[in-house]
Design an enzyme around this catalytic site. Structure first.
Site, PDB file in Angstrom:
ATOM      1  N   GLY A  39      -8.807 -95.540 -47.356  1.00 32.57           N
ATOM      2  CA  GLY A  39      -8.513 -94.611 -48.446  1.00 32.57           C
ATOM      3  C   GLY A  39      -7.402 -93.621 -48.145  1.00 32.57           C
ATOM      4  O   GLY A  39      -6.923 -92.934 -49.046  1.00 32.57           O
ATOM      5  N   GLN A  97      -8.888 -72.980 -62.759  1.00 37.62           N
ATOM      6  CA  GLN A  97      -9.549 -72.131 -61.760  1.00 37.62           C
ATOM      7  C   GLN A  97      -8.529 -71.111 -61.245  1.00 37.62           C
ATOM      8  O   GLN A  97      -8.066 -71.184 -60.116  1.00 37.62           O
ATOM      9  CB  GLN A  97     -10.108 -72.999 -60.626  1.00 37.62           C
ATOM     10  CG  GLN A  97     -11.146 -74.006 -61.117  1.00 37.62           C
ATOM     11  CD  GLN A  97     -11.693 -74.865 -59.989  1.00 37.62           C
ATOM     12  OE1 GLN A  97     -11.995 -74.380 -58.913  1.00 37.62           O
ATOM     13  NE2 GLN A  97     -11.810 -76.159 -60.248  1.00 37.62           N
ATOM     14  N   LYS A 193     -15.279 -69.566 -80.910  1.00 41.11           N
ATOM     15  CA  LYS A 193     -16.404 -70.321 -80.351  1.00 41.11           C
ATOM     16  C   LYS A 193     -17.036 -69.581 -79.187  1.00 41.11           C
ATOM     17  O   LYS A 193     -16.373 -68.859 -78.455  1.00 41.11           O
ATOM     18  CB  LYS A 193     -15.938 -71.711 -79.899  1.00 41.11           C
ATOM     19  CG  LYS A 193     -15.084 -71.679 -78.642  1.00 41.11           C
ATOM     20  CD  LYS A 193     -15.169 -72.974 -77.854  1.00 41.11           C
ATOM     21  CE  LYS A 193     -14.879 -72.628 -76.400  1.00 41.11           C
ATOM     22  NZ  LYS A 193     -13.629 -73.016 -75.877  1.00 41.11           N
ATOM     23  N   ARG A 195     -19.257 -70.433 -75.714  1.00 44.66           N
ATOM     24  CA  ARG A 195     -19.634 -71.570 -74.867  1.00 44.66           C
ATOM     25  C   ARG A 195     -20.879 -71.212 -74.041  1.00 44.66           C
ATOM     26  O   ARG A 195     -20.807 -70.384 -73.132  1.00 44.66           O
ATOM     27  CB  ARG A 195     -18.466 -71.896 -73.937  1.00 44.66           C
ATOM     28  CG  ARG A 195     -18.607 -73.231 -73.223  1.00 44.66           C
ATOM     29  CD  ARG A 195     -17.571 -73.329 -72.112  1.00 44.66           C
ATOM     30  NE  ARG A 195     -16.213 -73.508 -72.579  1.00 44.66           N
ATOM     31  CZ  ARG A 195     -15.664 -74.685 -72.872  1.00 44.66           C
ATOM     32  NH1 ARG A 195     -16.389 -75.779 -72.788  1.00 44.66           N
ATOM     33  NH2 ARG A 195     -14.404 -74.769 -73.243  1.00 44.66           N
ATOM     34  N   ASP A 223      -9.891 -82.169 -72.916  1.00 41.60           N
ATOM     35  CA  ASP A 223     -10.635 -82.693 -71.772  1.00 41.60           C
ATOM     36  C   ASP A 223     -11.770 -83.575 -72.291  1.00 41.60           C
ATOM     37  O   ASP A 223     -11.577 -84.746 -72.547  1.00 41.60           O
ATOM     38  CB  ASP A 223     -11.137 -81.531 -70.905  1.00 41.60           C
ATOM     39  CG  ASP A 223     -11.729 -81.994 -69.579  1.00 41.60           C
ATOM     40  OD1 ASP A 223     -11.881 -83.219 -69.390  1.00 41.60           O
ATOM     41  OD2 ASP A 223     -12.046 -81.147 -68.729  1.00 41.60           O
ATOM     42  N   THR A 224     -12.941 -83.019 -72.512  1.00 46.79           N
ATOM     43  CA  THR A 224     -14.036 -83.832 -73.066  1.00 46.79           C
ATOM     44  C   THR A 224     -13.973 -83.888 -74.592  1.00 46.79           C
ATOM     45  O   THR A 224     -14.760 -84.579 -75.219  1.00 46.79           O
ATOM     46  CB  THR A 224     -15.403 -83.272 -72.640  1.00 46.79           C
ATOM     47  OG1 THR A 224     -15.509 -81.923 -73.125  1.00 46.79           O
ATOM     48  CG2 THR A 224     -15.561 -83.270 -71.127  1.00 46.79           C
ATOM     49  N   ALA A 225     -13.049 -83.142 -75.173  1.00 44.07           N
ATOM     50  CA  ALA A 225     -12.794 -83.093 -76.632  1.00 44.07           C
ATOM     51  C   ALA A 225     -13.884 -82.378 -77.424  1.00 44.07           C
ATOM     52  O   ALA A 225     -13.818 -82.331 -78.649  1.00 44.07           O
ATOM     53  CB  ALA A 225     -12.549 -84.494 -77.211  1.00 44.07           C
ATOM     54  N   GLY A 226     -14.865 -81.799 -76.755  1.00 46.06           N
ATOM     55  CA  GLY A 226     -15.948 -81.097 -77.448  1.00 46.06           C
ATOM     56  C   GLY A 226     -15.443 -79.941 -78.283  1.00 46.06           C
ATOM     57  O   GLY A 226     -15.772 -79.817 -79.474  1.00 46.06           O
ATOM     58  N   THR A 227     -14.613 -79.089 -77.678  1.00 45.44           N
ATOM     59  CA  THR A 227     -14.106 -77.894 -78.364  1.00 45.44           C
ATOM     60  C   THR A 227     -13.355 -78.259 -79.635  1.00 45.44           C
ATOM     61  O   THR A 227     -13.643 -77.751 -80.722  1.00 45.44           O
ATOM     62  CB  THR A 227     -13.163 -77.103 -77.424  1.00 45.44           C
ATOM     63  OG1 THR A 227     -13.903 -76.701 -76.279  1.00 45.44           O
ATOM     64  CG2 THR A 227     -12.602 -75.872 -78.111  1.00 45.44           C
TER      65      THR A 227
END
Length: 323
Positions: A39, A97, A193, A195, A223-227
């Site tokens: 790796g 971050q 919103k 969270r 990213d996860t498309a939730g927002t």
């Protein structure tokens, strides 16, 4: 003697690197990054890079291997006597971050800045940082591009500008959304919103009027498309007509593709800052940022102003007239 330019492609986004090299009319540097069986990453340049002005193109998502590969490419270039090394990160990973938002956590965006500088980068070129103040984590020249100039141009050609409002899916994205609204001459709407926990987005109330309007939701990344999907749903329920999204970085992790496929969006416009699996989603449309980066690299190499590229009028003329 003129300093030669070298464009190097990491493995994170070879297609984008090829397009950037084509814009500049120069071949990609003959280099190879590969993994040993355990790796570990090995990087080799197969042509002389002594005294050259090097631009190493590598987005850092997924972060671990791509960041390590970039650091090794920089180190190999430095040890091969490159004159100047610019790390080109179309997407700068770990940018979320950027501060201690709770006790006993790392400021990883600063750690990445230290690693890039320590490895031997002389300059950084990136686009749409999640937190623009990350520029201050570096003590070397830092050029920060904005994809909005390319995305806005694309939206203008979509024939949706009539009866349009621009919306930010959260309070943090207001500045970016305001830029779109200003350029497109529309009103600005904010979805407020809350969270409850990481990677779970909960939509609250809509500030502004969307009833009977077409809506363009704007964000720096999906990213996860939730927002963004929840914001679109809330806008639809509040009487929005056709709903679109424009976002720079298509991280599209976990359930993102499925969420977008089953969402109320007509179209989701993203850039090619990252390679993602969005071939499986007919709603996603990609706009290339290769000409924007190509022109920025040309200007850095020629010692010209990069801030010229912050104005969409300059971009339209410059990168659409380029052959």
């Amino acid at each position: 003697m003129e300093t030669p330019i070298k464009i190097v492609a990491g493995r994170s986004n070879p297609e984008l690197a090829k397009k950037i090299a084509a814009y500049l009319g120069t071949p990609l540097c003959d280099a190879k990054a590969e993994n040993f069986s355990d790796g570990e990453i090995s990087v080799n340049y197969f042509e002389s890079i002594r005294g050259s002005d090097m631009f190493i193109i590598q987005s850092t998502n997924p972060p671990a291997d791509n960041l390590m590969e970039l650091l090794i490419m920089i180190d190999a270039a430095k040890r091969s006597s490159a004159y100047r090394i610019t790390a080109v990160l179309p997407y700068y990973g770990y940018a979320r971050q950027d501060r201690k938002d709770k006790p006993r956590v790392a400021i990883t965006a600063k750690l990445v800045a230290n690693l890039l500088t320590q490895a031997g980068a002389d300059r950084i070129l990136t686009m749409d940082l999640h937190a623009p103040q990350i520029q201050g984590f570096f003590d070397i020249p830092f050029d920060h591009l904005y994809s909005s100039v390319v995305l806005i141009d694309h939206v203008k050609n979509m024939d949706i500008a009539d009866n349009l409002v621009v919306a930010s899916p959260d309070v943090g994205g207001v500045k970016l959304a305001r830029k779109f609204a200003s350029e497109l001459g529309t009103e600005l709407v904010i979805v407020d919103k809350r969270r409850p926990k990481a990677n779970v987005a909960e939509v609250m109330n809509i500030i502004g009027d969307v009833k009977g309007k077409n809506v363009l939701l704007v964000d720096d990344m999906i990213d996860t498309a939730g927002t963004i999907v929840n914001a679109a749903k809330a806008i639809k329920e509040a009487g929005g007509l056709k709903i679109y999204a424009a976002a720079t970085h298509p991280i599209l992790s976990g359930p993102a593709i499925e969420r977008i496929n089953t969402s109320v969006f007509e179209k989701v416009i993203v850039t090619d800052s990252l390679v993602s699996e969005h071939d499986f989603c007919s709603k996603i449309e990609t706009v290339t940022i290769s000409n924007l980066f190509g022109e920025a690299i040309k200007r850095i190499y020629d010692g010209e102003s990069v801030s010229y590229l912050f104005d969409s009028k300059n971009i339209s003329q410059k990168i659409t007239n380029h052959h």
